[in-house]
Design an enzyme around this catalytic site. Structure first.
Site, short mmCIF file in Angstrom:
data_model
loop_
_atom_site.label_atom_id
_atom_site.label_comp_id
_atom_site.label_asym_id
_atom_site.label_seq_id
_atom_site.Cartn_x
_atom_site.Cartn_y
_atom_site.Cartn_z
N ARG A 49 4.73 -5.47 -11.01
CA ARG A 49 3.68 -6.10 -9.94
C ARG A 49 4.65 -7.45 -9.22
O ARG A 49 4.39 -7.01 -7.85
CB ARG A 49 2.56 -6.94 -10.43
CG ARG A 49 1.66 -7.98 -9.47
CD ARG A 49 0.81 -8.08 -9.57
NE ARG A 49 0.26 -8.31 -11.14
CZ ARG A 49 1.05 -9.44 -12.07
NH1 ARG A 49 1.15 -10.52 -10.99
NH2 ARG A 49 0.02 -10.08 -13.17
N TYR A 101 -9.99 0.52 13.13
CA TYR A 101 -11.06 1.73 12.17
C TYR A 101 -11.98 0.74 11.75
O TYR A 101 -11.89 0.06 11.15
CB TYR A 101 -9.42 1.86 11.80
CG TYR A 101 -9.60 2.41 10.01
CD1 TYR A 101 -10.04 3.19 9.94
CD2 TYR A 101 -9.27 1.74 9.00
CE1 TYR A 101 -9.87 4.58 8.52
CE2 TYR A 101 -9.86 1.99 7.56
CZ TYR A 101 -9.91 3.64 7.78
OH TYR A 101 -10.14 4.27 5.73
N ASP A 173 -1.11 -2.29 13.58
CA ASP A 173 -1.74 -0.83 12.63
C ASP A 173 -1.06 0.21 13.41
O ASP A 173 -1.63 0.34 14.88
CB ASP A 173 -2.76 -1.08 12.56
CG ASP A 173 -3.04 -0.02 11.38
OD1 ASP A 173 -2.69 1.04 11.57
OD2 ASP A 173 -4.36 -0.16 11.12
N LYS A 198 -1.72 8.28 5.20
CA LYS A 198 -1.29 9.26 6.52
C LYS A 198 -0.26 9.50 6.97
O LYS A 198 0.14 10.79 6.65
CB LYS A 198 -2.14 8.20 7.99
CG LYS A 198 -3.43 7.54 7.83
CD LYS A 198 -4.72 8.20 7.37
CE LYS A 198 -5.20 7.61 6.73
NZ LYS A 198 -6.20 6.62 7.42
#
Ligand SMILES: *Cc1c(COP(=O)(O)O)cnc(C)c1O
Length: 383
Positions: A49, A101, A173, A198
Site C-alpha cells: 500500500r 464528468y 483532469d 481510458k
C-alpha cells in the site's frame, strides 16, 4: 526525449533498479509485503500500500510524461479524484467546470458536500465568470479540458494568470487529451488527474487513475493520502497500464485521424444537427486547442434530429459498441443522458445541452471506413 519515445522508455532506470536480469518489460511484483534485512533496515519497500516496485514504475512513467515531480497510481480515476479531495477542509471552496464528468459531479455533490467542501460550477471556458466566482475561500480550480461531453475548452494559461500569487491550486483532469497531446503542468497546472482506464491503458481492460503533482511538496502530501486512504493500483493492473502506455502515441495518432474523418462525415448527415469536435476548424475552441495541445484527441459528441434517431443508432450499431467509457482501441458510443451523466441534476444537464438527442463517440483505431459504414447503416434504419 520525444513523447512517443518517453511512453516506452522514460522509466527504464526504475526497471533496472528493481533487478538486474535485463528484463525489457517491468516485472510484476505480486507481493503484499516485503521482508526486512535486519532491524531498522529496509529494502526501500515495506508493504505494497505504501509502495510497490511495479506500481512505482508506472508512477514514474506518468510523472515523466506529464513533466511532474511525482505521480501516483490509484485503483480508478474516481479513487484518484476522491483522494485529491482529502487535501481540503470543511469550508474550503472549489470552482469547477460546469460540464464535468458525471462521476466527479456525483462525488462532489454527494460525498464532498457532506464533508463540508463547497463546489461552484461555472463555465470555466468563459474567464470573466470564473474571475467573479473566486473568493478568499477558493482553494482550487478544477477543470476538465476538453469537457465531457460538450467539448468545451478552458484556457489553462489564462486561468493560471488569474490565480497567480494566490493560494489556489490549479487541477486539470487531462483524461481526454492524455499526456501525449497536452501537458497541463507545463501550462501552469499544479496537479494533473487521469482516468487511466481510458487512453493510458487504452484497451478497455483495466481500471486505473493517476495524480501527477507539479512540485514535490504537493506530491508528498498526496502520497501520504494515497497510502493512508489506500485505493492503490494493484501490481498486475500497474503492469497493464505500463503495457498500454507503450502504444499511447500510435493509438492517439490513429484514433485522432479517424475522428477527424468521422467528424467531417457526421457534419453532412441529414439526421445529424450538430457535431462537437475540437479538431473541427469551426469549433469555437479550435485555435485555443491548437495553442495548448499538440492534438485534438478522438472524442466527438453529436446531436441527432430526434431522440428516436439517437436510440436507433444505439440499438443498431454492430461494430461500434454501445458501452460506457472511452479511450480504448474499440470505438464506443454512449448515451450521456442515461449513462455518464444520469446523476447530474436535470436542469444542469439540460442547460449543458445534454439531452435525449445527444450521443458521444469515443473513436477507436479500427479502419475508419468500417466505423463510418456501421454508423451509416445504423442511421438509415431497419434492423
Ligand atoms: C472516466 C473518467 C473519470 C473517472 O475515472 P474511472 O477510471 O472511471 O474511475 C474521471 N474523469 C474523466 C474525464 C473520465 O472520463
Amino acid at each position: 526525449m520525444k513523447q512517443e519515445t518517453a511512453c516506452i522508455h522514460a522509466a527504464r532506470n526504475k526497471i533496472n533498479q528493481m533487478h538486474s536480469t535485463g528484463a525489457v518489460a517491468a516485472p510484476i511484483f505480486q507481493s503484499a509485503t516485503f521482508a526486512h534485512p535486519s532491524v531498522g533496515e529496509s529494502t526501500g519497500y515495506d508493504y505494497s500500500r505504501s509502495g510497490n516496485p511495479t506500481r512505482e514504475h508506472v508512477e514514474s512513467l506518468i510523472a515523466a510524461l506529464e513533466g511532474g515531480a511525482g505521480g501516483l497510481a490509484f485503483s480508478s480515476g474516481m479513487a484518484a479524484v476522491s483522494t485529491l479531495t482529502e487535501l481540503f477542509s470543511p469550508g474550503d471552496e472549489i470552482i469547477s467546470t460546469d460540464d464535468l464528468y458525471g462521476g466527479t459531479v456525483r462525488l462532489f455533490d454527494h460525498v464532498s458536500a457532506k464533508n463540508g467542501l463547497i463546489v461552484h460550477y461555472t463555465d470555466t471556458s468563459g474567464l470573466s465568470v470564473l474571475k467573479s466566482t473566486i473568493s478568499d475561500k477558493t482553494k482550487a480550480i478544477f477543470i476538465e479540458s476538453p469537457t465531457n461531453p460538450m467539448m468545451k475548452v478552458t484556457d489553462i494559461v489564462a486561468v493560471k494568470e488569474i490565480i497567480a500569487g494566490r493560494n489556489i491550486l490549479l487541477i486539470v483532469d487531462n483524461t481526454f487529451m492524455s499526456p501525449y497531446f497536452c501537458n497541463p503542468i507545463k501550462l501552469g497546472a499544479d496537479i494533473v488527474v487521469h482516468s487511466g482506464t481510458k487512453y493510458l491503458s487504452g484497451h478497455n481492460d483495466t481500471l486505473s487513475g493517476f495524480l501527477v503533482a507539479a512540485d514535490s511538496k504537493i506530491y508528498e502530501k498526496l502520497r501520504f493520502l494515497q497510502k493512508t486512504t489506500g485505493a492503490v493500483l494493484s501490481p498486475f493492473d500497474s503492469f497493464l497500464v505500463t503495457r498500454g502506455l507503450k502504444t499511447l502515441a500510435v493509438r492517439m495518432e490513429k484514433a485522432q485521424k479517424n475522428a477527424l474523418e468521422i467528424a467531417e462525415w457526421l457534419k453532412i448527415q441529414p439526421k445529424i444537427t450538430s457535431v462537437h469536435y475540437v479538431g473541427s476548424p469551426e469549433h469555437p475552441a479550435y485555435a485555443l486547442s491548437k495553442r495548448q495541445a499538440s492534438g485534438f484527441g478522438s472524442m466527438i459528441s453529436f446531436t441527432t434530429d430526434s431522440a428516436e434517431t439517437a436510440r436507433n443508432i444505439l440499438n443498431r450499431v454492430k461494430l461500434i459498441l454501445y458501452a460506457e467509457s472511452l479511450g480504448g482501441v474499440e470505438t464506443l458510443i454512449t448515451y450521456p443522458v442515461m449513462q455518464t451523466h444520469a446523476d447530474v441534476p436535470e436542469e444542469r444537464r439540460i442547460a449543458q445541452g445534454i439531452n435525449e438527442k445527444l450521443l458521444r463517440l469515443s473513436v477507436g483505431i479500427e479502419a475508419v471506413e468500417d466505423i463510418i459504414a456501421d454508423l451509416a447503416k445504423a442511421m438509415q434504419g431497419g434492423l
